[in-house]
Write an enzyme that holds these catalytic residues in place. Structure first.
Site, short mmCIF file in Angstrom:
data_model
loop_
_atom_site.label_atom_id
_atom_site.label_comp_id
_atom_site.label_asym_id
_atom_site.label_seq_id
_atom_site.Cartn_x
_atom_site.Cartn_y
_atom_site.Cartn_z
N ASP A 214 0.86 -1.19 0.00
CA ASP A 214 0.00 0.00 0.00
C ASP A 214 0.90 1.24 0.00
OD1 ASP A 214 -2.12 1.90 0.52
OD2 ASP A 214 -3.34 0.22 1.19
N HIS B 230 2.19 2.02 -3.14
CA HIS B 230 1.26 2.96 -3.74
C HIS B 230 1.78 4.40 -3.67
CE1 HIS B 230 -2.37 0.00 -3.28
NE2 HIS B 230 -1.34 -0.52 -3.92
#
Ligand SMILES: *[C@@H]1O[C@H](CO)[C@@H](O)[C@H](O)[C@H]1NC(C)=O
Ligand SMILES: *[C@@H]1O[C@H](CO)[C@@H](O)[C@H](O)[C@H]1NC(C)=O
Ligand SMILES: *[C@@H]1O[C@H](CO)[C@@H](O)[C@H](O)[C@H]1NC(C)=O
Ligand SMILES: *[C@@H]1O[C@H](CO)[C@@H](O)[C@H](O)[C@H]1NC(C)=O
Ligand SMILES: *[C@@H]1O[C@H](CO)[C@@H](O)[C@H](O)[C@H]1NC(C)=O
Length: 448
Positions: free
Chosen positions: A254, A277
């Site tokens: 993430d 991310h």
């Protein structure tokens, strides 16, 4: 600004050094940290050198820890903490090199009578079975709260054994119910905190979170979790003030770094990120919440194969603002959304309703953002109809396509100004006469 610029490593050398380190880490299977300091010119942790002579060392083994990786060493850790925390002068808890300690969810509570150092040279592992959390708060594993002047260091490893948690995540298998999973290490209401030189592996959910802390210096952290592990943010900063994170390498599923809540005066420097991310401010404004985020500076990052580069994401329906944000000297390699502001963020199973309220996004600078985009749309400003993005600023942007071909910008309700070469060409609705963000003075961080 001048000071910051002149003292920062040049754009190219940041990439070169971080890329090189990255290579070293990958090839050495994450064993070595040699060369890290010298390349990034970070301050030495000085763990044993520059400390007062009289710091009492408390070895967890002397509190009954077995360190065999199977025996439950929770009580030894809790007892060592209690002793250190009630000690009248500085003390140091030592988790020795070469041993592995199984520790169940544990609260390390302050306030402590004097400064405490937790020196993790060995390995701490979590129970791998989520049922150990039955009846306990599922969001916590190693939970430090209300501790001032804490230092956590030592070059050791914190292993969350997250595999079972990921398998039970609704993001991995949609037939699973959605539930929370632990953040491996949380610091809540910890002021004057130093965290450095640690390896975080396979966290259950978020790796390291700082919540409601003031004055935090984090450096030389390495975070490793699979690209497909759900919600495993690397470093999460929520409602903190005066935080510096630097010289860290994050490979996760993430956000590498996420900044949320009422956070301000946050400086992020020299970060290698990917997979992951990217570096995100947000998501902000979920469930109609009010947030005020300001004075964030990201200077020096290398992002490779990440889903986003530098991002601001807000939910519709929130309120407050995010302002005075600067992203500078960022090198991207095959990043899917290198520059993105999204005021329509929606991370739920159902599509989100259209709402008029929004967290305002204003005075955001992107300076020296270069490299390659995995998608054609290298720059995306998707702003709110009722609260358009204002005073965006682009300077020296060069984002080519990774696979060849052109790149382009997308703007919706975005206005701002530019300087220097900008590729892809900008798409601001009007050219505001705006000068770039004044980066907040580095002196705000000096007394950490
Ligand atoms: C998802 O979970 C269900 C129920 O636990 C299981 O039957 C199914 O095989 C899982 N699917 C995948 C892709 O793992
Ligand atoms: C931010 O601060 C405001 C005003 O102090 C408060 O109302 C709000 O709940 C805070 N938001 C968060 C996410 O903590
Ligand atoms: C943002 O920066 C401007 C200019 O330096 C300053 O006037 C303003 O107060 C800042 N806003 C916040 C919320 O910090
Ligand atoms: C580049 O990024 C795309 C999209 O994430 C990915 O599918 C592709 O494998 C990446 N290419 C390389 C060489 O890593
Ligand atoms: C929200 O507005 C957009 C643009 O006007 C529209 O395409 C979309 O269908 C709307 N969504 C909902 C859930 O009403």
């Amino acid at each position: 600004m001048g000071k910051l610029r002149s003292s920062s490593v040049s754009f190219h050398s940041i990439c070169m050094s971080i890329c090189t380190i990255y290579g070293i880490f990958l090839s050495s299977n994450l064993i070595t940290v040699q060369g890290f300091d010298s390349l990034l010119q970070l301050p030495r942790s000085g763990a044993s050198r520059d400390r007062p002579r009289s710091k009492k060392a408390l070895y967890v083994d002397d509190f009954g820890a077995k360190g065999d990786g199977f025996s439950d060493d929770t009580k030894a850790f809790a007892d060592a903490w209690k002793t250190a925390c009630s000690f009248s002068s500085r003390s140091k808890i030592v988790v020795p090199l070469g041993s592995t300690y199984l520790v169940r969810p544990t609260n390390f509570a302050g306030p402590c009578r004097s400064r405490v150092t937790l020196r993790i040279s060995g390995t701490i592992v979590a129970p791998k079975d989520p049922s150990y959390w039955d009846g306990l708060n599922p969001r916590k594993w190693l939970y430090f709260h209300g501790v001032n002047h804490l230092t956590v260091e030592g070059g050791g490893t914190v292993n969350g054994m997250g595999q079972e948690w990921w398998a039970h995540s609704c993001k991995i298998n949609r037939t699973n119910p959605c539930h929370h999973a632990p953040t491996a290490v949380t610091f809540h209401r910890c002021n004057y905190l130093k965290v450095r030189n640690l390896l975080m592996v396979d966290s259950q959910q978020m790796n390291m979170a700082f919540t409601n802390c003031v004055r935090v210096a984090a450096s030389r952290l390495r975070v490793v979790a699979p690209a497909v592990s759900p919600n495993t943010d690397g470093i999460h900063i929520s409602s903190c003030n005066r935080v510096e994170v630097k010289g860290s390498i994050i490979r996760t599923g993430d956000d590498c770094i996420s900044i949320v809540g009422n956070s301000s005066r946050i400086r992020i420097q020299n970060i290698a990120c990917g997979p992951g991310h990217g570096i995100s401010i947000g998501s902000l404004g979920k469930s109609k919440s009010l947030v005020q985020v300001h004075d964030i500076n990201v200077n020096g990052a290398y992002l490779s194969n990440t889903d986003n580069g530098v991002r601001i994401k807000t939910w519709q329906g929130g309120s407050g603002f995010t302002t005075n944000i600067t992203f500078q000297n960022v090198w991207m390699k095959n990043v899917s959304n290198p520059i993105i502001i999204d005021q329509y963020y929606c991370d739920s199973r159902r599509p989100c309703e259209n709402k008029t309220l929004a967290v305002r996004v204003e005075s955001i600078s992107f300076i020296g953002i270069k490299g390659t985009s995995a998608t054609e749309e290298a720059v995306r400003f998707a702003c709110s109809d009722s609260f358009p993005c204002k005073r965006l600023y682009l300077e020296d942007i060069h984002l080519e396509s990774y696979s060849g071909g052109i790149t382009r910008s997308f703007c919706w309700q975005a206005s701002g100004s530019t300087s220097g070469l900008i590729y892809p060409p900008h798409c601001f609705s009007n050219d505001e006469n705006f000068i770039r963000q004044k980066v907040f003075s580095s002196s705000v961080l000096q007394s950490i």
